[in-house]
Enzyme design. Structure first.
Site, PDB file in Angstrom:
ATOM      1  N   SER A 242       0.941  -1.141  -0.042  1.00 11.96           N
ATOM      2  CA  SER A 242      -0.007  -0.008  -0.051  1.00 11.96           C
ATOM      3  C   SER A 242       0.780   1.412   0.042  1.00 11.96           C
ATOM      4  CB  SER A 242      -0.674   0.107   1.105  1.00 11.96           C
ATOM      5  OG  SER A 242      -1.655  -1.065   1.428  1.00 11.96           O
ATOM      6  N   GLU A 357      -4.188 -14.722   1.273  1.00 13.25           N
ATOM      7  CA  GLU A 357      -4.529 -13.701   2.421  1.00 13.25           C
ATOM      8  C   GLU A 357      -5.902 -14.127   2.795  1.00 13.25           C
ATOM      9  OE1 GLU A 357      -3.447  -9.789   1.618  1.00 13.25           O
ATOM     10  OE2 GLU A 357      -2.805  -9.631   3.770  1.00 13.25           O
TER      11      GLU A 357
HETATM   12  C1  LIG Z   1      -4.830  -3.742  10.009  1.00 17.75           C
HETATM   13  C2  LIG Z   1      -4.062  -3.227   8.806  1.00 17.75           C
HETATM   14  C3  LIG Z   1      -3.209  -4.015   8.389  1.00 17.75           C
HETATM   15  C4  LIG Z   1      -2.333  -3.577   7.267  1.00 17.75           C
HETATM   16  N1  LIG Z   1      -1.044  -3.986   6.839  1.00 17.75           N
HETATM   17  C5  LIG Z   1      -0.719  -3.927   5.589  1.00 17.75           C
HETATM   18  C6  LIG Z   1       0.516  -4.378   5.283  1.00 17.75           C
HETATM   19  O1  LIG Z   1       1.175  -5.021   6.014  1.00 17.75           O
HETATM   20  N2  LIG Z   1       1.168  -3.908   3.897  1.00 17.75           N
HETATM   21  C7  LIG Z   1       0.446  -3.274   3.258  1.00 17.75           C
HETATM   22  O2  LIG Z   1       0.850  -2.968   2.073  1.00 17.75           O
HETATM   23  N3  LIG Z   1      -0.940  -2.658   3.378  1.00 17.75           N
HETATM   24  C8  LIG Z   1      -1.365  -2.917   4.888  1.00 17.75           C
HETATM   25  N4  LIG Z   1      -2.690  -2.500   5.160  1.00 17.75           N
HETATM   26  C9  LIG Z   1      -3.210  -1.493   4.086  1.00 17.75           C
HETATM   27  C10 LIG Z   1      -4.486  -1.742   3.430  1.00 17.75           C
HETATM   28  O3  LIG Z   1      -4.146  -2.744   2.466  1.00 17.75           O
HETATM   29  C11 LIG Z   1      -5.269  -0.660   2.986  1.00 17.75           C
HETATM   30  O4  LIG Z   1      -5.519   0.138   4.016  1.00 17.75           O
HETATM   31  C12 LIG Z   1      -6.484  -1.231   1.997  1.00 17.75           C
HETATM   32  O5  LIG Z   1      -6.050  -1.790   0.901  1.00 17.75           O
HETATM   33  C13 LIG Z   1      -7.260   0.247   1.809  1.00 17.75           C
HETATM   34  O6  LIG Z   1      -6.477   1.075   1.270  1.00 17.75           O
HETATM   35  P1  LIG Z   1      -6.623   2.731   1.717  1.00 17.75           P
HETATM   36  O7  LIG Z   1      -6.351   2.729   3.286  1.00 17.75           O
HETATM   37  O8  LIG Z   1      -5.613   3.381   1.037  1.00 17.75           O
HETATM   38  O9  LIG Z   1      -8.110   3.015   1.548  1.00 17.75           O
HETATM   39  P2  LIG Z   1      -8.712   3.704   0.291  1.00 17.75           P
HETATM   40  O10 LIG Z   1      -8.370   2.802  -0.866  1.00 17.75           O
HETATM   41  O11 LIG Z   1      -8.018   5.078   0.027  1.00 17.75           O
HETATM   42  O12 LIG Z   1     -10.353   3.902   0.476  1.00 17.75           O
HETATM   43  C14 LIG Z   1     -10.901   4.869   1.281  1.00 17.75           C
HETATM   44  C15 LIG Z   1     -12.459   4.535   1.389  1.00 17.75           C
HETATM   45  O13 LIG Z   1     -12.867   4.428   0.255  1.00 17.75           O
HETATM   46  C16 LIG Z   1     -13.465   3.200  -0.008  1.00 17.75           C
HETATM   47  N5  LIG Z   1     -13.403   2.594  -1.403  1.00 17.75           N
HETATM   48  C17 LIG Z   1     -12.357   2.880  -2.354  1.00 17.75           C
HETATM   49  N6  LIG Z   1     -12.114   2.336  -3.587  1.00 17.75           N
HETATM   50  C18 LIG Z   1     -13.637   2.100  -3.796  1.00 17.75           C
HETATM   51  C19 LIG Z   1     -14.264   1.642  -4.796  1.00 17.75           C
HETATM   52  N7  LIG Z   1     -13.999   1.467  -6.066  1.00 17.75           N
HETATM   53  N8  LIG Z   1     -15.852   1.503  -4.626  1.00 17.75           N
HETATM   54  C20 LIG Z   1     -16.248   1.668  -3.378  1.00 17.75           C
HETATM   55  N9  LIG Z   1     -15.557   2.241  -2.323  1.00 17.75           N
HETATM   56  C21 LIG Z   1     -14.194   2.184  -2.391  1.00 17.75           C
HETATM   57  C22 LIG Z   1     -12.843   2.220   0.788  1.00 17.75           C
HETATM   58  O14 LIG Z   1     -13.785   1.139   0.941  1.00 17.75           O
HETATM   59  C23 LIG Z   1     -12.678   2.890   1.921  1.00 17.75           C
HETATM   60  O15 LIG Z   1     -13.676   3.023   2.812  1.00 17.75           O
HETATM   61  C24 LIG Z   1      -3.217  -2.833   6.323  1.00 17.75           C
HETATM   62  C25 LIG Z   1      -4.447  -2.138   6.885  1.00 17.75           C
HETATM   63  C26 LIG Z   1      -4.837  -2.694   8.037  1.00 17.75           C
HETATM   64  C27 LIG Z   1      -6.015  -1.993   8.490  1.00 17.75           C
END
Ligand SMILES: Cc1cc2nc3c(=O)[nH]c(=O)nc-3n(C[C@H](O)[C@H](O)[C@H](O)COP(=O)(O)OP(=O)(O)OC[C@H]3O[C@@H](n4cnc5c(N)ncnc54)[C@H](O)[C@@H]3O)c2cc1C
Length: 507
Positions: A242, A357
């Protein structure tokens, strides 16, 4: 468990109520699930369904020009307006109306045919379970330390002990330090670990992602170099996928890797990288061809976290932990031999990681949520509110009963899903259903648990009077992230809408 598929328990002496072809159809293997996908909307066992008002007393025959509608696949009577609520009757089994009657019928047929899920274990599986149970009885360490640094050291010792006894990475091939365990044995492993309340494994990213990826896509040198230290927790791994602008839309990632002689120079930023500050190695996705379509120009690297130019900055979470991190790569030199699976092949590899996963990990986590449920139930019986246990409170009882129902539904959904894998079917988009249901169910359970404790539910880990040492509150806060990690709930629903229900992509 020999198999988790449906079996007739009376094959030697079958009871007669249905003819052979009909019986074959009600077997779950051939009976299409109603409303599962548009192409599967035909109810083969029960034929057509008529509107009672317009067809009462007429001979049972399919309604010409009928429209099929989910969820239970009744052709709608062309003379009725949609949604007029007319009761429906199944042509073959007249008198049983609507969805409930329909399903009661199915249950009656299954019962009369004595078909059941077979959860029996083979002698070898039983022996595997008992050997593990006995080992865990003697080896599960004492209480986990509260402090994260101490917990990491404790976790490394615990994983090392498992590895030395041959209980780590059991699914891996024997030549790379595993046991070549079957899927059923992996399930047994997870069940016994949960049963023994054994601590989780510290090197989860290495064991469940880096290791399986290297086994599937790595060179022989990479396998020899990295796999054993993963098992022994000598080298901890993190997942660098991410980025600030690339989470759900992971393929939008911007971190770049540019070829320079026998190395790549990596520049960019990752975020939410769990355990990065304890990690020795990172699975990194970086863009290697900016001109290619976004899914095609990405490569998968193994990056040493102790390289010059790597900066890790911990992020404080709302539960007080700081196992999340931002990771900055400022012109980090990565040897070309650390590329996995070929240049610009990274997306294919990343997708296989995410699928993993969502399969075994989800199974393991639904067991964790069961542990939380058991702890909550015990507390509900004992926690006074004021004078009597909170379990006497009507609202608490309702919420806990609901949590138990959901937990049971989750358990059998997991078994059904694993049955698919055992049959050799690919994981498929249904894994989104599991991940979505489990993560939301887990949140509801922990919210109910903390609410049940009233003001004491606000006491955090470390507070003297915190019930269960503040564990429920800690889990509740952490559970918020479960609906985000490994694909947010919205993304899972999108997947289900498009790939299971066949709805068009959103605009
Ligand atoms: C406990 C935890 C552990 C993690 N560990 C890792 C790790 O080790 N390595 C790593 O790389 N990442 C990690 N992550 C990150 C995780 O993969 C991302 O948080 C996740 O993919 C969401 O991306 P974002 O946070 O950028 O949210 P965004 O993608 O910016 O989304 C923000 C909001 O918009 C919504 N949204 C986005 N796109 C759409 C769509 N097309 N349609 C409808 N709604 C949408 C989402 O559902 C969310 O509510 C971790 C996250 C958590 C919570």
């Amino acid at each position: 468990m020999r198999q988790l598929s449906v079996r007739s328990l009376n094959q030697a002496n079958p009871s007669p109520p249905l003819r052979g072809a009909e019986r074959a159809r009600v077997r779950w293997g051939t009976q299409p699930s109603h409303g599962d996908a548009p192409r599967r909307l035909t109810c083969r066992a029960y034929g057509s369904v008529r509107c009672v008002r317009h067809h009462r007393g007429r001979p049972a025959a399919p309604v010409a020009g009928a429209v099929r509608e989910p969820p239970y696949d009744a052709p709608r009577c062309p003379r009725c307006k949609p949604g007029n609520g007319h009761p429906r009757v199944c042509d073959r089994f007249q008198g049983h109306r609507g969805a409930v009657g329909h399903w009661l019928l199915r249950l009656r047929i299954l019962a009369s045919n004595r078909i059941a899920m077979d959860f029996r274990e083979s002698p070898a599986e039983r022996a595997f379970r008992l050997a593990l149970r006995s080992w865990l009885r003697d080896n599960v360490p004492g209480p986990e330390p509260e402090d994260l640094d101490a917990w990491v050291a404790y976790g490394k010792r615990w994983q090392r002990r498992l590895y030395e006894a041959g209980w780590c990475g059991i699914a891996w091939p024997k030549e790379y330090g595993g046991r070549g365990a079957t899927l059923i044995e992996q399930m047994i492993f997870e069940e016994e670990m949960a049963r023994a309340r054994a601590p989780m494994l510290i090197n989860l990213a290495g064991l469940t992602m880096a290791g399986p990826i290297l086994i599937a896509h790595g060179t022989e040198e990479q396998k020899r170099r990295y796999l054993r230290p993963i098992l022994a927790a000598e080298e901890i791994w993190c997942q660098g996928f991410s980025e600030p602008q690339a989470g759900s839309d992971l393929a939008a990632l911007r971190t770049q890797a540019v070829r320079a002689g026998d190395s790549f120079i990596v520049r960019g930023q990752k975020v939410w990288t769990s355990f990065a500050r304890y990690a020795d190695w990172c699975m990194l996705l970086a863009r290697t061809d900016p001109a290619a379509p976004k899914h095609k120009g990405i490569s998968f690297f193994l990056v040493n976290m102790h390289s010059p130019g790597v900066t890790v900055r911990p992020l404080k979470q709302m539960n007080g932990d700081d196992d999340f991190n931002e990771v900055f790569f400022d012109d980090v030199r990565v040897p070309a031999e650390n590329l996995v699976g070929g240049l610009n092949e990274g997306w294919r590899i990343a997708v296989s990681t995410l699928l993993y996963e969502r399969t075994i990990l989800t199974f393991a986590r639904q067991l964790q949520s069961r542990t939380a449920l058991v702890e909550t139930l015990r507390l509900a019986r004992e926690w006074p509110d004021p004078g009597a246990p909170v379990a006497r409170d009507a609202i608490v009882r309702q919420r806990l009963a609901q949590s138990w129902i959901e937990s049971e539904a989750m358990k059998y959904t997991s078994y059904r899903y694993l049955t698919r894998l055992l049959r050799g079917e690919p994981p498929g988009p249904q894994s989104s259903l599991e991940k979505l249901f489990w993560s939301e169910m887990y949140q509801r359970l922990l919210e109910a648990a903390v609410a049940m404790l009233g003001p004491f539910g606000q006491l955090a880990k470390g507070e003297v009077r915190a019930p269960l040492l503040g564990r429920l509150q800690h889990w509740m806060l952490y559970s918020r992230g479960r609906t985000i990690a490994a694909g947010t709930s919205e993304i899972q629903r999108n997947t289900l809408a498009e790939r299971v229900l066949g709805l068009p992509r959103g605009s």
